[in-house]
Write an enzyme that holds these catalytic residues in place. Structure first.
Site, PDB file in Angstrom:
ATOM      1  N   ASP A   5       0.564  -1.437  -0.194  1.00 10.76           N
ATOM      2  CA  ASP A   5      -0.112   0.157   0.382  1.00 10.76           C
ATOM      3  C   ASP A   5       0.811   1.507   0.345  1.00 10.76           C
ATOM      4  O   ASP A   5       2.317   1.119   0.772  1.00 10.76           O
ATOM      5  CB  ASP A   5      -1.065  -0.026   0.840  1.00 10.76           C
ATOM      6  N   GLU A   6       0.535   2.142  -1.059  1.00 13.21           N
ATOM      7  CA  GLU A   6       1.015   3.908  -0.063  1.00 13.21           C
ATOM      8  C   GLU A   6       2.691   3.806  -0.699  1.00 13.21           C
ATOM      9  O   GLU A   6       2.553   4.516   0.601  1.00 13.21           O
ATOM     10  CB  GLU A   6       0.569   4.113   1.178  1.00 13.21           C
TER      11      GLU A   6
HETATM   12  C1  TNX Z   1      -4.159   3.938   5.092  1.00 17.16           C
HETATM   13  S1  TNX Z   1      -4.991   1.880   4.953  1.00 17.16           S
HETATM   14  C2  TNX Z   1      -2.870   2.915   5.961  1.00 17.16           C
HETATM   15  C3  TNX Z   1      -2.204   2.642   7.187  1.00 17.16           C
HETATM   16  C4  TNX Z   1      -3.026   3.995   7.696  1.00 17.16           C
HETATM   17  C5  TNX Z   1      -4.163   4.361   8.238  1.00 17.16           C
HETATM   18  C6  TNX Z   1      -4.841   4.655   9.197  1.00 17.16           C
HETATM   19  C7  TNX Z   1      -3.529   1.622   4.454  1.00 17.16           C
HETATM   20  C8  TNX Z   1      -3.779  -0.194   3.131  1.00 17.16           C
HETATM   21  N1  TNX Z   1      -2.724   2.488   4.606  1.00 17.16           N
HETATM   22  O1  TNX Z   1      -0.650   3.067   6.967  1.00 17.16           O
HETATM   23  O2  TNX Z   1      -2.465   3.326   9.122  1.00 17.16           O
HETATM   24  O3  TNX Z   1      -4.620   4.366   6.336  1.00 17.16           O
HETATM   25  O4  TNX Z   1      -6.406   4.895   9.084  1.00 17.16           O
END
Ligand code: TNX
Length: 490
Positions: A292-293
């Site tokens: 993710d991200e």
């Molecule tokens: C998004 S959801 C993230 C996390 C954070 C979260 C906080 C996701 C796959 N990644 O790194 O902790 O939002 O809500």
């Protein structure tokens, strides 16, 4: 009369017109594990220590779908039959919810229940990286989740703030990157034996552990141990919170700034080592590699990494799971499971990425962030929690969504199940976990377990039933917030 406080609501419930069963005269026989589970719930709720006897019988009897059970309560006896050990355990949980006071007595109303789950994968996730949570907190959360018929515990074991599992192959990870957590909180890590103990405890409650090492982003902690396989932090993607510094532990809550070096052999030697050891420690079929991200990684580099990491896991004989972004990678290992964390009404490319998993022979776990991210604030004035997923998430919003209506073109059989994540940027203790997870975790449980068409699958019914669980939760030591949307039985 109040409705029976059953959550998740069973597939079939028939209330009988007969006097209730009196628990004070009850004895118990049958399957020893189920008997232990029932004795412990009844003792917590009533103080009664059920002796051996014949009135309550607990048995596994082959036949019926996986995890299904029947529960028959008559005036003179109770019989629970599970199609397997998990089904019997779930019948015991249902019985625990039915126990109630009647004057001086503790009774169970006469009822016949036949029940089976809608989805095979019913998960909760706990982030032990942003704040570390000790083994006894994790086992307490396992008990809470199992009582609502969840069968998966996903542990988010690494992130920018820390690496939380000791590995023999890579001891530097916990030696150099586990001592700290968000905002100066103490860090920590699980030894291999701690992890095995969590896995065994979960199994005793019929839960499978899905461990996650998040990569190629969310890897600032990896860079503390192995700077040679990490890129420098990309700080221009940070919109709020502290700015990370290479070589120093990160205690802020920004995301998306770190990346492993994706074209170096040393990176894949690392990936192989950590997942091979994780596979050896993990009896369950799934290993989660995050994905993710990864805002600090170009899309091409990200796709290259995802293809290689998913293949490493598949070659270990495990099924890879990744957050939905990984669906963008053409070389994703076939059969990889995707975890959707977009909104109930999607606003970005998340559905397209989620469908890509199904197109490659995998399935999808739904974790829509604005419905079942348990780390979102429940109300504007809640002291804990975040708000990025469409503002505070009420219990009604946590309940009011249908899995087959989130991602277009993703039919029910492409949905492996449902998972409610709890990220822990603001969550430091079991009391904090209870304050955010409850009562919304019960909404997630019902969406995962209960058939969509049932007459009780409405917000009005759920809200009335969940209010009746207050006394049971209190007796189990759960410090749930008595949210105003519900009338709580006291
Ligand atoms: C998004 S959801 C993230 C996390 C954070 C979260 C906080 C996701 C796959 N990644 O790194 O902790 O939002 O809500």
């Amino acid at each position: 009369m109040l409705p029976l406080p059953l959550v998740p609501f069973p597939a079939d419930v028939d209330v009988a017109d007969a006097p209730a069963f009196d628990l004070s005269r009850a004895g118990l026989r049958g399957d020893p594990d189920a008997a232990t589970a029932l004795r412990s719930t009844v003792a917590a709720r009533t103080g009664i220590d059920l002796p051996d006897g014949d009135a309550i019988s607990l048995a596994v009897q082959d036949g019926g779908p996986a995890e299904s059970y029947t529960l028959e309560v008559e005036t003179t006896g109770i019989r629970i039959t599970g199609a397997d050990a998990a089904g019997l355990f779930y019948g015991v949980q249902t019985l625990g919810q039915l126990v109630r006071r009647d004057g001086e007595r503790w009774v169970v109303p006469a009822v016949r229940i036949a029940d089976a789950p809608r989805f095979a994968y019913r998960g909760v996730m706990l982030d032990v990286a942003r704040h570390f949570h000790a083994v006894d907190t994790v086992t307490a959360y396992i008990d809470r989740a199992a009582s609502l018929k969840f069968n998966v515990l996903h542990l988010h074991l690494s992130d920018d703030q820390g690496w939380r599992l000791e590995l023999r192959s890579r001891p530097e990870l916990t030696e150099r990157a586990s001592a700290t957590a968000v905002d100066g909180a103490p860090g920590g890590f699980y030894t291999r034996d701690d992890y095995r103990a969590i896995v065994a405890y979960a199994a005793s409650r019929h839960m499978t552990v899905v461990p996650e090492f998040d990569m190629p982003g969310h890897t600032h902690a990896v860079a503390l141990a192995y700077p040679e396989i990490a890129e420098a932090p990309v700080t221009d993607v940070i919109t709020e919170g502290a700015i990370p510094v290479a070589g120093e532990p990160y205690t802020g809550t920004a995301v998306g700034f770190s990346s492993l070096r994706v074209h170096d052999d040393a990176t894949y030697a690392f990936v192989r080592d950590v997942f091979a050891e994780l596979a050896e420690l993990t009896p369950g079929p799934w290993l989660h590699f995050g994905g993710d991200e990864s805002h600090g990684t170009t899309p091409e580099d990200f796709a290259h990494f995802v293809a290689r990491a998913s293949t490493v896991i598949a070659d270990l004989g495990k099924t890879p799971i990744a957050w939905h972004e990984a669906g963008a990678a053409a070389g994703l290992a076939p059969g990889t499971i995707g975890q959707y964390w977009g909104f109930v009404t999607p606003t970005d490319a998340a559905p397209e990425h989620a469908r890509a998993f199904a197109q490659r022979g995998g399935r999808v776990i739904l974790s829509p962030a604005d419905a079942i991210y348990l780390d979102m604030k429940p109300t504007d004035d809640a002291p804990l929690g975040l708000t990025w997923a469409n503002g505070p998430t009420s219990l009604e919003r946590a309940y009011s969504w249908e899995p087959t209506e989130v991602v277009d073109g993703l039919p029910e059989d492409a949905i492996l199940g449902i998972e409610a994540p709890l990220w822990t940027e603001t969550v430091a203790s079991l009391a904090d976990i209870d304050a955010l997870a409850f009562p919304r975790i019960a909404a997630a449980a019902e969406i995962a377990w209960s058939a969509p068409a049932g007459s009780e699958r409405t917000w009005g019914s759920f809200r009335a039933r969940v209010g009746g669980l207050g006394p049971l939760w209190t007796s189990l030591g759960i410090r749930f917030p008595a949210v105003a949307e519900v009338t709580w039985t006291t």
